[in-house]
Motif scaffolding. Structure first.
Motif, mmCIF file in Angstrom:
data_model
loop_
_atom_site.group_PDB
_atom_site.id
_atom_site.type_symbol
_atom_site.label_atom_id
_atom_site.label_comp_id
_atom_site.label_asym_id
_atom_site.label_seq_id
_atom_site.Cartn_x
_atom_site.Cartn_y
_atom_site.Cartn_z
ATOM 1 N N UNK A 1 0.842 -1.368 -0.151
ATOM 2 C CA UNK A 1 -0.120 -0.102 -0.031
ATOM 3 C C UNK A 1 0.955 1.148 0.149
ATOM 4 N N UNK A 2 1.926 1.346 0.882
ATOM 5 C CA UNK A 2 2.932 2.435 0.702
ATOM 6 C C UNK A 2 3.424 2.855 -0.609
ATOM 7 N N UNK A 3 3.813 1.489 -1.086
ATOM 8 C CA UNK A 3 4.469 1.693 -2.501
ATOM 9 C C UNK A 3 3.400 2.256 -3.519
ATOM 10 N N UNK A 4 2.201 1.939 -3.515
ATOM 11 C CA UNK A 4 1.198 2.235 -4.388
ATOM 12 C C UNK A 4 0.891 3.788 -4.180
ATOM 13 N N UNK A 5 1.010 4.236 -2.923
ATOM 14 C CA UNK A 5 0.995 5.962 -2.764
ATOM 15 C C UNK A 5 2.107 6.586 -3.069
ATOM 16 N N UNK A 6 3.283 5.908 -3.104
ATOM 17 C CA UNK A 6 4.402 6.480 -3.556
ATOM 18 C C UNK A 6 4.696 6.893 -5.036
ATOM 19 N N UNK B 1 -1.156 19.340 -5.645
ATOM 20 C CA UNK B 1 -1.637 17.915 -5.501
ATOM 21 C C UNK B 1 -2.448 17.625 -4.386
ATOM 22 N N UNK B 2 -3.806 17.217 -4.435
ATOM 23 C CA UNK B 2 -4.649 16.653 -3.561
ATOM 24 C C UNK B 2 -4.875 15.327 -3.361
ATOM 25 N N UNK B 3 -5.275 14.834 -2.331
ATOM 26 C CA UNK B 3 -5.514 13.407 -1.995
ATOM 27 C C UNK B 3 -7.002 13.136 -1.538
ATOM 28 N N UNK C 1 -1.602 6.940 2.122
ATOM 29 C CA UNK C 1 -1.477 8.125 2.635
ATOM 30 C C UNK C 1 -0.001 8.483 3.100
ATOM 31 N N UNK C 2 0.636 7.417 3.668
ATOM 32 C CA UNK C 2 1.930 7.559 4.242
ATOM 33 C C UNK C 2 2.972 7.508 2.927
ATOM 34 N N UNK C 3 2.564 6.647 1.987
ATOM 35 C CA UNK C 3 3.540 6.385 0.855
ATOM 36 C C UNK C 3 3.360 7.664 -0.026
ATOM 37 N N UNK C 4 2.067 8.119 -0.113
ATOM 38 C CA UNK C 4 1.986 9.358 -0.862
ATOM 39 C C UNK C 4 2.590 10.739 -0.452
ATOM 40 N N UNK C 5 2.717 10.894 0.907
ATOM 41 C CA UNK C 5 3.402 12.077 1.408
ATOM 42 C C UNK C 5 4.776 11.781 1.516
ATOM 43 N N UNK C 6 5.393 10.616 1.592
ATOM 44 C CA UNK C 6 6.683 10.198 1.032
ATOM 45 C C UNK C 6 7.126 10.520 -0.073
ATOM 46 N N UNK C 7 6.472 10.199 -1.213
ATOM 47 C CA UNK C 7 6.669 10.458 -2.739
ATOM 48 C C UNK C 7 6.615 11.937 -2.857
ATOM 49 N N UNK C 8 5.851 12.867 -2.224
ATOM 50 C CA UNK C 8 5.801 13.935 -2.380
ATOM 51 C C UNK C 8 7.078 14.799 -2.128
ATOM 52 N N UNK C 9 7.279 14.254 -0.664
ATOM 53 C CA UNK C 9 8.497 14.870 0.243
ATOM 54 C C UNK C 9 9.710 14.611 -0.670
#
Length: 340
Positions: free
Chosen positions: A165-170, A184-186, A200-208
């Motif tokens: 799941x983390x990888x999907x968001x990333x 970008x919004x989620x 959510x955690x993966x998405x935030x990490x990818x943005x960061x």
């Protein structure tokens, strides 16, 4: 009535011993026989219409060569049929039969179904859920070899497999940032489940990784449905500083985001890019333009669960594994560079 062909008939026709035929037709012992001889014996057996007696073989090996798959509601939904297909393919390739039971979220029925599988003397069980979640393993499975599929359990000694799941968001963040988006919004699922937290955690990490953040007003949670996605997207896309891209928890919610964009006179992807998760083809292929999405690896997880169960049946001391399977990007036409 035609006489049933037995193993002695195959041995006589092939010009070999009964033992050689037995080894050649056994998944476990075929390596003891020359490969060319195995091929010859299988061809003769096929021509004669010989079907091995799996029950008798199982009695000799203390194995039924039957595996059970206990699901909650997988068989009644379009989301995870590939999971059962992956499990069936792996079982069949290794000479096993997969028996599938579906409880419909009825705990008493589930207990009855597990009891029925035990009466059929299944060698082991795949305990599967429709979506990634934390589960308690039924007491009836405590003494049976068990693999947990699309879930994690309260028994760390049981191997399990879930989507990454983390990888999907990333990966979703990477796709949108690479396309040039900065606002970008989620739209996330409001339920307290591993998938919502992990994505959510993966998405935030990818943005960061690109020096970006997900502001508080750019994250909206809602019901995991088309209507929930529509309501959340209307809120985000009506803002003065509206996002140029949306990452949606699921394809269903992404479909709602498409509807919201259309209602507001916005076009996908020229005005707003949208990414989902699932690769539910009825939606992702059906939307216009097609939805770019992170595919949930249902087939791969089902296949892995059976192969891991067979490994643990052959090697009881094999290390237990908690596997995360990657969610590959399926690119269609819903992502484009922002206008400004």
């Amino acid at each position: 009535m035609a006489t049933k062909v037995n193993i002695r008939d195959v041995a006589k026709a092939a010009g070999v011993s009964v033992t050689t035929v037995s080894h050649a037709l056994s998944d476990v012992h075929s390596s003891r026989v020359n490969a060319r001889t195995v091929e010859h014996i299988k061809a003769v057996a096929g021509n004669l219409g010989y079907a091995p007696n799996r029950l008798a073989s199982g009695l000799r090996n203390q194995r039924s060569r039957i595996l059970g798959l206990v699901s909650d509601e997988i068989t009644t939904t379009p989301f995870a049929g590939a999971m059962i297909q992956g499990a069936q393919d792996a079982a069949s390739e290794h000479g096993h039969l997969l028996m599938v039971v579906n409880s419909g979220l009825d705990n008493e029925l589930e207990r009855q179904e597990i009891s029925a599988l035990q009466q059929h003397q299944v060698d082991g069980v795949i305990y599967a859920r429709m979506y990634n979640q934390q589960v308690s393993i039924p007491a009836e499975l405590q003494s049976m070899p068990t693999i947990v599929l699309d879930a994690t359990s309260d028994k760390p000694e049981l191997s399990s497999v879930v989507p990454d799941e983390f990888g999907a968001g990333e990966s979703a963040a990477e796709l949108l940032v690479t396309a040039g988006h900065r606002r970008i919004a989620m739209i996330n699922n409001e339920d307290d489940i591993p998938a919502a937290h992990g994505r959510l955690e993966g998405f935030r990490t990818g943005l960061a990784r690109h020096g970006l953040q997900l502001p508080e007003d750019s994250l909206v949670t809602s019901r995991p449905s088309t209507a929930g996605g529509r309501e959340a997207a209307l809120k985000l896309l009506s803002a003065a500083e509206k996002p140029t891209a949306l990452f949606c928890f699921s394809d269903q919610m992404a479909m709602g985001a498409y509807q919201a964009a259309g209602h507001l006179g916005l076009k996908v992807p020229s005005d707003v890019s949208i990414v989902g998760v699932d690769n539910l083809e009825l939606i992702a292929d059906g939307l216009w333009p097609g939805l770019s999405t992170m595919a949930l690896p249902h087939y791969e997880m089902g296949r892995w669960a059976v192969l891991k169960l067979l490994d643990e049946l052959e090697n009881p001391d094999a290390p237990r594994v908690h596997r995360k399977v990657a969610c590959p990007l399926v690119q269609r036409d819903s992502v484009a560079p922002p206008k400004h």
